[in-house]
Write a protein that holds these residues in place. Structure first.
Motif, short mmCIF file in Angstrom:
data_model
loop_
_atom_site.label_atom_id
_atom_site.label_comp_id
_atom_site.label_asym_id
_atom_site.label_seq_id
_atom_site.Cartn_x
_atom_site.Cartn_y
_atom_site.Cartn_z
N TYR A 38 0.95 -1.04 0.09
CA TYR A 38 0.38 -0.65 0.39
C TYR A 38 1.12 1.21 -0.12
O TYR A 38 1.58 1.26 0.89
CB TYR A 38 -0.97 0.18 1.44
N TYR A 44 2.02 4.97 0.77
CA TYR A 44 1.50 5.98 1.57
C TYR A 44 2.13 7.50 0.98
O TYR A 44 3.13 7.47 0.94
CB TYR A 44 1.43 6.18 3.24
N SER A 45 1.70 8.30 1.85
CA SER A 45 2.61 9.67 0.89
C SER A 45 2.12 11.07 2.18
O SER A 45 0.98 11.21 2.53
CB SER A 45 2.18 9.92 -0.22
N ALA A 83 -0.52 12.28 -5.06
CA ALA A 83 -1.19 11.06 -5.69
C ALA A 83 -0.14 10.59 -6.25
O ALA A 83 0.65 10.75 -7.08
CB ALA A 83 -2.49 11.18 -6.15
N VAL A 134 -5.67 6.53 -10.87
CA VAL A 134 -4.89 6.87 -9.67
C VAL A 134 -4.85 5.48 -8.45
O VAL A 134 -6.10 4.96 -9.32
CB VAL A 134 -5.92 7.89 -8.51
N THR A 175 -3.63 3.53 -5.24
CA THR A 175 -3.18 3.14 -3.86
C THR A 175 -2.78 1.96 -3.62
O THR A 175 -1.97 1.70 -2.17
CB THR A 175 -4.61 3.27 -1.96
N SER A 176 -1.78 0.60 -4.21
CA SER A 176 -1.48 -0.12 -4.06
C SER A 176 -0.92 -0.42 -5.40
O SER A 176 -0.76 -0.45 -6.21
CB SER A 176 -2.73 -1.27 -3.33
N THR A 226 -2.28 -1.91 5.70
CA THR A 226 -3.21 -0.96 5.67
C THR A 226 -4.14 -0.81 7.14
O THR A 226 -4.93 -1.92 7.58
CB THR A 226 -4.10 -1.45 4.74
N SER A 265 -2.76 1.40 7.48
CA SER A 265 -1.95 3.10 7.39
C SER A 265 -0.04 2.56 7.80
O SER A 265 -0.50 0.23 7.94
CB SER A 265 -1.70 3.67 8.96
#
Length: 186
Positions: A25, A27-28, A32, A42, A44-45, A75, A77
């Motif tokens: 996953y 994260y930033s 995006a 887009v 997320t993983s 995930t 977080s």
């Protein structure tokens, strides 16, 4: 700006994890993630194939600055060193090229005494298409009198995205209109 990212996943002993497919996953601290370099879907993983420890993805943000990008098998977080080690990288997004339509000429209005000596500094603030201030000089900038009274000095490049010229008042009262261009565009 768009940045290519490839963060390796490692096990708790910091060895590349290449056994079994793995979903990680993304994260930033802003921006995006995308599936392609030209702002594809887009995401997320990403899926890392069996035998690999790296998968490519792209990070994009319209605001210049420094961002931290992380990958984790956890995930919702990141979980640090539990299971697969999380990986992080710092990415700097620089302003895009100058955009005359977004750049500013300041002040937009001012009054000075009509004595032939009073002055007003005009400043062009170079910005990119997203409104980020440019941090370097070198653009071709002009500030000219479109109509009215007063005189304008040559433009000075401060080397930090700011360009200045000085208006000197005429001896007689009146008004003057001054315009700026960057790279030939107003």
């Amino acid at each position: 700006g768009v940045q290519t990212c490839a963060l390796p996943i490692c096990d708790i002993a910091n060895l590349s994890n290449t056994v079994g497919a793995q979903t990680v996953y993304l994260y930033s601290t802003g921006g995006a993630f995308y599936s392609t370099s030209n702002n594809g879907s887009v995401i997320t993983s990403v899926n890392i194939a069996d035998g690999d420890s790296v998968a490519n993805f792209w990070f994009s943000h319209t605001l210049s600055g420094n961002y931290t990008v992380s990958v984790s098998e956890a995930t919702p977080s990141a979980n640090g060193a539990t299971g697969i080690l999380d990986a992080s990288d710092n990415i700097t997004v620089n302003p895009a090229s100058v955009d005359a339509a977004i750049s500013t000429l300041l002040p937009t209005s001012s009054s000075i005494t009509a004595d032939g000596a009073s002055t007003q500094l005009l400043t062009v603030r170079a910005k990119d298409e997203f409104g980020n201030n440019l941090s370097s000089g070198g653009a071709t900038v002009t500030i000219t009198k479109l109509s009215g009274t007063g005189t304008i000095s040559a433009v000075s490049d401060a080397g930090n995205g700011n360009y200045t010229a000085t208006v000197t008042a005429a001896s007689a009262s009146g008004s003057g209109v001054f315009v700026a261009t960057i790279g030939g565009a107003a």
